[in-house]
Design an enzyme around this catalytic site. Structure first.
Site, PDB file in Angstrom:
ATOM      1  N   HIS A   1       0.800  -1.359   0.098  1.00  0.00           N
ATOM      2  CA  HIS A   1       0.075   0.051  -0.001  1.00  0.00           C
ATOM      3  C   HIS A   1       0.821   1.333  -0.160  1.00  0.00           C
ATOM      4  O   HIS A   1       1.966   1.297   0.277  1.00  0.00           O
ATOM      5  CB  HIS A   1      -0.959  -0.034   1.414  1.00  0.00           C
TER       6      HIS A   1
ATOM      7  N   LYS B   1      -0.574   4.705   4.606  1.00  0.00           N
ATOM      8  CA  LYS B   1      -1.347   3.715   5.185  1.00  0.00           C
ATOM      9  C   LYS B   1      -1.048   3.368   6.604  1.00  0.00           C
ATOM     10  O   LYS B   1       0.302   3.509   6.735  1.00  0.00           O
ATOM     11  CB  LYS B   1      -1.500   2.509   4.506  1.00  0.00           C
TER      12      LYS B   1
END
Length: 258
Positions: free
Chosen positions: A142, A146
């Site tokens: 990600h 995040k």
């Protein structure tokens, strides 16, 4: 016309849900809850009062953080309203609240609202049983911003593997390897997290054996995938009986089992 409320309107997902909703002819975003100022100008009620949010919509879509989601669920206990919950890493308190709310209203909870991830999860369950003796490793990637790791989706996939193999995930999951740790244990399920750049989301479930391996991959290239999935899930859950559902229920892959 179905009226949807967004809980967490200032976040990336809340913003994307509002944008994607403009492409639907059968819904309107009627209220947005946000503590932070919005970076866009919605044509609806904007509030930091849960009562006002609930009074002005037919269902609530939540994409916040753990504390925000728990506050929403606590309020919903005494003010039942269909809920589409997309916040991950809720912990034991949040999971207990989801079950409690499910007794009073229809609630759909999914760590990932993507159709593709739902299919990935289904294929993972099948592969975990058929390839029972293969080593399983899960890798998720990600963007650098995040905050939680592993991702909720990766944990869902890990639970799917463990359940399919009759294992206790808490006893067999690892999240990293370093130093002279010895050979890989037979039932080990590794969940590895990578962070960098602006990657929306990539999940890989690998099954490895001597002489062969198979990898199942899903890559999200736009948050619109999740936003559209959340809107469709909210429209679906409005018409359900009280209960706690997941994205597989919404897609007809299985019936509500919780």
């Amino acid at each position: 016309m179905t009226k949807l409320g967004i809980h967490g309107g200032s976040g990336k997902m809340g913003t994307m849900i509002y944008e994607c909703a403009q492409n639907f002819t059968n819904i309107e975003i009627s209220a947005i809850y946000s503590i932070e100022p919005l970076k866009y100008s919605p044509n609806c009620i904007v509030t930091n009062d849960l009562q006002k949010l609930f009074e002005n919509c037919d269902a609530v879509i939540d994409f916040t953080i753990k504390d925000g989601a728990i506050a929403l669920l606590n309020y919903a206990k005494s003010h039942p309203k269909p809920i589409c919950m997309g916040t991950t890493a809720l912990g034991s308190e949040g999971e207990a609240l989801l079950k409690e709310c499910g007794k009073k209203m229809p609630v759909i909870y999914a760590t990932n609202m993507s159709l593709g991830v739902a299919v990935l999860n289904s294929l993972t369950a099948q592969a975990s049983k058929i390839l029972r003796d293969f080593d399983c490793e899960i890798v998720e990637m990600h963007h650098r911003h995040k905050k939680d790791a592993p991702s909720g989706t990766a944990m869902t996939l890990a639970k799917t593997v463990a359940n399919a193999r009759g294992l206790d995930l808490e006893k067999v999951r690892i999240s990293g390897r370093d130093g002279m740790i010895g050979e890989r244990k037979k039932d080990e399920i590794a969940v590895m997290s990578l962070r960098g750049g602006d990657i929306v989301g990539r999940h890989s479930v690998g099954f490895y054996n001597d002489g062969e391996f198979i990898e199942l991959n899903h890559t999200a290239t736009s948050r619109a995938t999740f936003a559209n999935g959340a809107i469709k899930a909210a429209l679906w859950v409005i018409n359900q009986e009280n209960g706690l559902y997941d994205i597989n229920d919404c897609l007809g892959i299985k019936k509500c089992v919780r």
